[in-house]
Design a protein around this motif. Structure first.
Motif, PDB file in Angstrom:
ATOM      1  N   LEU A  25      15.940  20.988   2.238  1.00 58.99           N
ATOM      2  CA  LEU A  25      17.087  21.373   1.416  1.00 58.99           C
ATOM      3  C   LEU A  25      18.372  21.396   2.238  1.00 58.99           C
ATOM      4  N   PHE A  26      18.290  21.837   3.488  1.00 61.60           N
ATOM      5  CA  PHE A  26      19.463  21.766   4.363  1.00 61.60           C
ATOM      6  C   PHE A  26      19.890  20.312   4.562  1.00 61.60           C
ATOM      7  N   ARG A  29      21.633  19.186   1.521  1.00 66.60           N
ATOM      8  CA  ARG A  29      22.963  19.808   1.471  1.00 66.60           C
ATOM      9  C   ARG A  29      23.920  19.067   2.406  1.00 66.60           C
ATOM     10  N   LYS A 104      29.328  22.396   1.001  1.00 64.29           N
ATOM     11  CA  LYS A 104      28.008  21.942   1.427  1.00 64.29           C
ATOM     12  C   LYS A 104      27.908  21.714   2.929  1.00 64.29           C
ATOM     13  N   GLU A 173      19.852  19.825  -5.583  1.00 65.38           N
ATOM     14  CA  GLU A 173      20.055  20.638  -4.378  1.00 65.38           C
ATOM     15  C   GLU A 173      20.952  21.834  -4.627  1.00 65.38           C
ATOM     16  N   PHE A 177      18.821  24.996  -3.558  1.00 68.74           N
ATOM     17  CA  PHE A 177      19.171  25.642  -2.295  1.00 68.74           C
ATOM     18  C   PHE A 177      19.363  27.152  -2.470  1.00 68.74           C
TER      19      PHE A 177
END
Length: 197
Positions: A25-26, A29, A104, A173, A177
């Motif tokens: 997820l990072f 992002r 982000k 996302e 996130f």
């Protein structure tokens, strides 16, 4: 020594496999931003270094450094970060592309904080292991763990860049996130019995 290395690999995989989702997820992002992998590696090493330091100190008898009853409260870190990310999504203007990109940006400290907060279970597992093995075995565990951090980040990058997964992450996302961070925080708080939960 080989036994310690193999045990360290197994222990790392058992306690960190869930990090692939968070790191993916990072990556989603930070898609398209320069330095995303470098920031994730730095944040992961910083957070995991804190986990190892805490586990080693506690296993060596420094219980006052990190009393076990404080571990569940680390759940407040991802909970706060997730709520902040959700608030940013809620207040964002669909027409403001520049603002979306700024919101982000990946921060080394955010990655480190989430890694450390998610490491309460790691500390809980590593302490009894470290307390029962020799100093050379502790060093071997730490070296293997630190080597595997880079492997974990690269595995997350691999997962996040697979076309079907990348498309889902890119599309969702902004919702996933914050939800994952909030969920992680709540799970850490509840499973640890923080606030009498």
């Amino acid at each position: 020594m080989l036994t310690s290395i193999l045990q360290a690999v197994g222990l790392f995989l058992a306690t960190n496999i869930d990090d692939i989702i968070i790191l993916s997820l990072f990556y989603a992002r930070g898609a398209g931003q320069p330095g995303t992998t470098r920031k994730l590696l730095a944040g992961q090493y910083l957070g995991f270094g804190g986990i190892l330091l805490a586990a080693v100190l506690v296993s060596l008898g420094a219980r006052s450094f990190l009393p076990e009853e404080t571990l569940p409260y680390f759940g407040l870190i991802p909970l706060a970060l997730g709520l902040y990310a959700a608030w940013k999504v809620w207040r964002s203007d669909d027409d403001d592309d520049e603002g979306k990109i700024a919101d982000k940006r990946i921060s080394v400290l955010t990655v480190a904080a989430v890694t450390f907060a998610n490491g309460g279970d790691n500390i809980g597992v590593y302490v009894p292991v470290f307390a029962t093995v020799s100093t050379s075995a502790i060093v071997a565990y730490c070296v293997v763990f630190l080597a595997l951090v880079a492997v974990l980040v690269m595995a997350a990058k691999f997962v996040a860049t697979r076309r079907p997964i990348a498309e889902v992450l890119e599309r969702w996302e902004h919702i996933l996130f914050p939800l994952v961070l909030i969920g992680l925080g709540v799970v850490i708080l509840v499973e640890g019995g923080a606030f009498g939960l």
